[in-house]
Design a protein around this motif. Structure first.
Motif, mmCIF file in Angstrom:
data_model
loop_
_atom_site.group_PDB
_atom_site.id
_atom_site.type_symbol
_atom_site.label_atom_id
_atom_site.label_comp_id
_atom_site.label_asym_id
_atom_site.label_seq_id
_atom_site.Cartn_x
_atom_site.Cartn_y
_atom_site.Cartn_z
ATOM 1 N N GLY A 1 0.819 -1.203 0.000
ATOM 2 C CA GLY A 1 0.000 0.000 0.000
ATOM 3 C C GLY A 1 0.854 1.254 0.000
ATOM 4 N N TYR A 2 0.256 2.350 -0.422
ATOM 5 C CA TYR A 2 1.011 3.599 -0.539
ATOM 6 C C TYR A 2 1.358 4.218 0.814
ATOM 7 C CZ TYR A 2 -3.148 6.435 0.402
ATOM 8 O OH TYR A 2 -4.235 7.018 1.001
ATOM 9 N N LEU A 3 0.734 3.757 1.886
ATOM 10 C CA LEU A 3 1.029 4.279 3.221
ATOM 11 C C LEU A 3 1.961 3.367 4.020
ATOM 12 C CD1 LEU A 3 -2.502 5.573 4.280
ATOM 13 C CD2 LEU A 3 -0.516 6.936 3.616
ATOM 14 N N ALA A 4 2.604 2.423 3.367
ATOM 15 C CA ALA A 4 3.441 1.435 4.063
ATOM 16 C C ALA A 4 4.509 2.097 4.936
ATOM 17 C CB ALA A 4 4.088 0.484 3.069
ATOM 18 N N ALA A 5 5.182 3.118 4.431
ATOM 19 C CA ALA A 5 6.233 3.783 5.218
ATOM 20 C C ALA A 5 5.642 4.447 6.460
ATOM 21 C CB ALA A 5 6.978 4.807 4.366
ATOM 22 N N ASP A 6 4.488 5.099 6.308
ATOM 23 C CA ASP A 6 3.828 5.740 7.450
ATOM 24 C C ASP A 6 3.375 4.700 8.477
ATOM 25 O OD1 ASP A 6 4.181 8.141 6.127
ATOM 26 O OD2 ASP A 6 2.105 8.256 5.419
ATOM 27 N N ILE A 7 2.857 3.590 7.993
ATOM 28 C CA ILE A 7 2.384 2.536 8.890
ATOM 29 C C ILE A 7 3.561 1.925 9.650
ATOM 30 C CG2 ILE A 7 1.326 0.235 8.955
ATOM 31 C CD1 ILE A 7 -0.460 1.230 6.568
#
Length: 138
Positions: A40-46
């Motif tokens: 997903g595009y939020l992997a780094a934030d997660i």
């Protein structure tokens, strides 16, 4: 990887729908995500949330989950409207005309991709350990 494809195009591409590809169900999209390595595009934030210390970590995970679920619900609602529009379009235009897809084909591919990302982000969030261990391994 389970790929939803039709005539060489994936369900995330407008030509998939233009060329008559079957409308993927939400279960099809979810299963495709579960069999893929995409995070997903939020992997780094997660992952950054996963590195936080408690109790900020737990609060951030809950907040992220609420946001992701709300976004996914909104996207599913729009996807269902797009499916209805696509079916109506296909009834009125039984064969693809020309070499240009209609707006509904683009809308379907975009909503598919939004839902795919939503499921991927939730999968990544669910992959975080339940609780981070402290210095003493508790």
């Amino acid at each position: 990887m389970t790929q939803l494809s039709h005539q060489g195009y994936s369900a995330g591409h407008p030509w998939y729908y233009f060329l008559g590809g079957a409308v993927p169900t939400l279960k099809d999209i979810r299963d495709s995500v579960l069999s893929d390595n995409y995070e997903g595009y939020l992997a780094a934030d997660i992952k950054a949330i996963g590195r936080k210390s408690e109790p900020q970590r737990t609060r951030a995970i809950r907040a992220m989950r609420s946001k992701l679920i709300a976004d996914l619900k909104r996207d599913v609602s729009i996807y269902r409207r797009c499916v209805w529009e696509l079916r109506k379009h296909r009834r009125n235009h039984p064969a693809p005309n020309g070499a240009c897809c209609a707006d509904i084909h683009t809308s379907m591919s975009l909503k598919h991709n939004h839902i795919y990302n939503g499921f991927a982000n939730l999968k990544t969030l669910d992959g975080l350990p339940a609780q981070q261990l402290d210095l003493f391994g508790r």
